[in-house]
Design a protein around this motif. Structure first.
Motif, PDB file in Angstrom:
ATOM      1  N   LYS A  34      14.557  -2.455  30.058  1.00 46.45           N
ATOM      2  CA  LYS A  34      14.870  -2.732  31.463  1.00 46.45           C
ATOM      3  C   LYS A  34      14.270  -4.047  31.951  1.00 46.45           C
ATOM      4  O   LYS A  34      14.872  -4.740  32.770  1.00 46.45           O
ATOM      5  CB  LYS A  34      14.397  -1.574  32.332  1.00 46.45           C
ATOM      6  CG  LYS A  34      15.170  -0.289  32.082  1.00 46.45           C
ATOM      7  CD  LYS A  34      14.654   0.859  32.933  1.00 46.45           C
ATOM      8  CE  LYS A  34      15.445   2.137  32.656  1.00 46.45           C
ATOM      9  NZ  LYS A  34      14.915   3.290  33.419  1.00 46.45           N
ATOM     10  N   ALA A  35      13.096  -4.407  31.475  1.00 48.33           N
ATOM     11  CA  ALA A  35      12.435  -5.631  31.918  1.00 48.33           C
ATOM     12  C   ALA A  35      13.154  -6.858  31.368  1.00 48.33           C
ATOM     13  O   ALA A  35      13.939  -6.780  30.413  1.00 48.33           O
ATOM     14  CB  ALA A  35      10.981  -5.637  31.458  1.00 48.33           C
ATOM     15  N   ARG A  64       6.338  -2.400  33.350  1.00 47.12           N
ATOM     16  CA  ARG A  64       7.081  -1.436  34.156  1.00 47.12           C
ATOM     17  C   ARG A  64       8.475  -1.226  33.588  1.00 47.12           C
ATOM     18  O   ARG A  64       9.111  -2.158  33.085  1.00 47.12           O
ATOM     19  CB  ARG A  64       7.202  -1.912  35.611  1.00 47.12           C
ATOM     20  CG  ARG A  64       5.900  -1.983  36.360  1.00 47.12           C
ATOM     21  CD  ARG A  64       6.156  -2.046  37.880  1.00 47.12           C
ATOM     22  NE  ARG A  64       7.156  -3.041  38.243  1.00 47.12           N
ATOM     23  CZ  ARG A  64       6.878  -4.316  38.527  1.00 47.12           C
ATOM     24  NH1 ARG A  64       5.622  -4.761  38.440  1.00 47.12           N
ATOM     25  NH2 ARG A  64       7.838  -5.163  38.865  1.00 47.12           N
ATOM     26  N   LYS A  65       8.960  -0.019  33.746  1.00 43.72           N
ATOM     27  CA  LYS A  65      10.288   0.327  33.246  1.00 43.72           C
ATOM     28  C   LYS A  65      11.328   0.157  34.356  1.00 43.72           C
ATOM     29  O   LYS A  65      11.992   1.104  34.768  1.00 43.72           O
ATOM     30  CB  LYS A  65      10.289   1.747  32.692  1.00 43.72           C
ATOM     31  CG  LYS A  65       9.390   1.909  31.463  1.00 43.72           C
ATOM     32  CD  LYS A  65       9.332   3.351  30.995  1.00 43.72           C
ATOM     33  CE  LYS A  65       8.580   3.480  29.683  1.00 43.72           C
ATOM     34  NZ  LYS A  65       7.186   3.025  29.775  1.00 43.72           N
ATOM     35  N   ASP A  66      11.425  -1.071  34.845  1.00 42.23           N
ATOM     36  CA  ASP A  66      12.469  -1.369  35.828  1.00 42.23           C
ATOM     37  C   ASP A  66      12.883  -2.827  35.700  1.00 42.23           C
ATOM     38  O   ASP A  66      12.142  -3.664  35.188  1.00 42.23           O
ATOM     39  CB  ASP A  66      12.020  -1.033  37.253  1.00 42.23           C
ATOM     40  CG  ASP A  66      10.895  -1.912  37.763  1.00 42.23           C
ATOM     41  OD1 ASP A  66      11.123  -3.124  37.908  1.00 42.23           O
ATOM     42  OD2 ASP A  66       9.798  -1.393  38.020  1.00 42.23           O
ATOM     43  N   ALA A  67      14.081  -3.129  36.185  1.00 44.86           N
ATOM     44  CA  ALA A  67      14.680  -4.447  35.989  1.00 44.86           C
ATOM     45  C   ALA A  67      13.995  -5.549  36.775  1.00 44.86           C
ATOM     46  O   ALA A  67      14.231  -6.735  36.523  1.00 44.86           O
ATOM     47  CB  ALA A  67      16.161  -4.391  36.369  1.00 44.86           C
ATOM     48  N   ILE A 118       7.906  -6.320  24.462  1.00 45.53           N
ATOM     49  CA  ILE A 118       7.842  -6.099  25.909  1.00 45.53           C
ATOM     50  C   ILE A 118       9.111  -5.410  26.397  1.00 45.53           C
ATOM     51  O   ILE A 118       9.061  -4.425  27.155  1.00 45.53           O
ATOM     52  CB  ILE A 118       7.632  -7.438  26.651  1.00 45.53           C
ATOM     53  CG1 ILE A 118       6.226  -7.984  26.384  1.00 45.53           C
ATOM     54  CG2 ILE A 118       7.849  -7.264  28.153  1.00 45.53           C
ATOM     55  CD1 ILE A 118       5.994  -9.383  26.930  1.00 45.53           C
ATOM     56  N   VAL A 119      10.246  -5.914  25.973  1.00 47.09           N
ATOM     57  CA  VAL A 119      11.527  -5.337  26.405  1.00 47.09           C
ATOM     58  C   VAL A 119      11.660  -3.895  25.923  1.00 47.09           C
ATOM     59  O   VAL A 119      12.065  -2.999  26.685  1.00 47.09           O
ATOM     60  CB  VAL A 119      12.702  -6.196  25.905  1.00 47.09           C
ATOM     61  CG1 VAL A 119      14.029  -5.497  26.154  1.00 47.09           C
ATOM     62  CG2 VAL A 119      12.691  -7.565  26.587  1.00 47.09           C
ATOM     63  N   GLU A 120      11.315  -3.658  24.680  1.00 47.13           N
ATOM     64  CA  GLU A 120      11.420  -2.291  24.133  1.00 47.13           C
ATOM     65  C   GLU A 120      10.469  -1.346  24.868  1.00 47.13           C
ATOM     66  O   GLU A 120      10.831  -0.193  25.166  1.00 47.13           O
ATOM     67  CB  GLU A 120      11.108  -2.288  22.637  1.00 47.13           C
ATOM     68  CG  GLU A 120      12.110  -3.041  21.781  1.00 47.13           C
ATOM     69  CD  GLU A 120      13.449  -2.314  21.609  1.00 47.13           C
ATOM     70  OE1 GLU A 120      13.671  -1.296  22.292  1.00 47.13           O
ATOM     71  OE2 GLU A 120      14.257  -2.778  20.784  1.00 47.13           O
TER      72      GLU A 120
END
Length: 258
Positions: free
Chosen positions: A95-96, A67-70, A88-90
Motif C-alpha cells: 500500500k505504501a 503504515r499499511k495505507d497509501a 518497505i512496500v511488502e
C-alpha cells in the motif's frame, strides 16, 4: 590493518577508502565502483556480510514498521537496486509508496527491472539524483532510509541536512551502515576476513578486486557509532539512537524529525 576513522567533524569528502583525494573527486570514483558492481550488487553484499545483510535489512524494516495505507511515503536513498524499497512496500501490504533515489543510473536500471519482475512498479518511483541535493520539496516524506550508502556520500553532513529537510514533522530517519566492531576478538577476525577474503571473492565474482577493496576500506574510515550519532543530532534530529548488529559489524541508527 585498519586506518583511523573519520571523526564527527568531517573528512569523508576527501577520503576514497584509504586514499586521500581532492575535494570533488570522490563522487566520480565512487560512481565508477557502482557502475562496475551494479549487476552483482546483491552478491557483493552477501560476500561482504557473509549473508547477514539480509537479516539486518529485515530488522531495519521491522523497526520502521511502515503504515499499511497509501498515504505513507518513504524515500530510500542510495537504494538503486530496490532491496530496501521492495521490503518497505511488502511490509505495508503493498500500500505504501517508496521513492528510490540513487546517483548511479546503472544501479537504478537494475532496480527498475527487478520492480517489474516483482510487480511492484505501481508502488515505486525511481529517481537519479544526488543525496546532497534532493529534488523534493520540504516536508514530503514520512520516512527516509539509507542502507550501506551513507559512507559513499562525500558530504555526509549535507546529506543529513537534506534528509531532515524533506522529512515531515514526525518523520523517521533510519540509517543502516557497516560500523565499528565492538566485540573483543571479533574485530580481528573481521579485519582478516575483510582485507584478505573479500577482495579475492570480489575478483572471482566480477573479475575486479578494486571495487571491493575500496568498499572494505571505506567501512574503516566511516565515523564510529557515537560520532555518527553526533552528526545526526547536529543535523537537527531528535531521539537519536543506534543498535549494533553482529557485535557492531553493522549498526542501525534511528532518529526523528520532531
Amino acid at each position: 590493518m585498519a586506518k583511523s576513522r573519520i571523526s564527527a567533524d568531517g573528512g569523508m569528502e576527501t577520503s576514497y577508502g584509504f586514499r586521500d583525494v581532492t575535494e570533488g573527486e570522490k563522487q566520480g570514483l565512487v560512481n565508477d565502483v557502482f557502475h562496475k558492481v551494479a549487476k552483482r550488487y546483491d552478491i557483493m553484499n552477501d560476500v561482504m556480510s557473509a549473508g547477514l545483510h539480509r537479516v539486518w535489512k529485515n530488522a531495519m524494516i521491522a523497526a520502521l514498521n511502515p503504515r499499511k495505507d497509501a498515504s505513507f511515503k518513504a524515500l530510500d536513498v542510495a537504494g538503486g537496486t530496490g532491496d530496501i524499497a521492495f521490503r518497505i512496500v511488502e511490509a505495508s501490504d503493498r500500500k505504501a509508496h517508496c521513492t528510490v533515489l540513487d546517483i548511479n543510473g546503472s544501479m537504478l536500471a537494475v532496480g527498475e527491472e527487478r520492480a517489474v519482475q516483482r510487480k511492484l512498479s505501481d508502488n515505486l518511483t525511481f529517481v537519479e539524483a544526488n543525496a546532497e541535493s534532493l529534488p523534493f520539496e520540504a516536508n514530503s516524506f514520512d520516512a527516509y532510509t539509507i542502507a550501506f550508502g551513507i559512507r559513499n556520500v562525500p558530504r555526509i553532513d549535507v546529506a543529513l541536512q537534506e534528509a531532515f529537510r524533506v522529512l515531515k514533522r514526525g518523520g523517521r530517519l533510519l540509517v543502516l551502515e557497516f560500523s565499528e566492531v565492538e566485540m573483543p576478538l571479533l574485530d580481528r577476525v573481521y579485519d582478516q576476513w575483510s582485507f584478505n577474503a573479500i577482495p579475492r571473492f570480489g575478483k572471482a565474482i566480477t573479475g575486479d578486486s578494486e571495487p571491493y577493496q575500496y568498499l572494505v576500506e571505506s567501512i574503516r574510515k566511516f565515523p564510529n557509532q557515537g560520532d555518527f550519532a553526533k552528526m545526526i543530532s547536529e543535523a537537527g534530529f531528535s531521539r537519536v539512537t543506534y543498535t549494533n548488529y553482529s557485535g557492531g559489524i553493522a549498526a542501525l541508527h534511528s532518529a526523528w524529525k520532531l
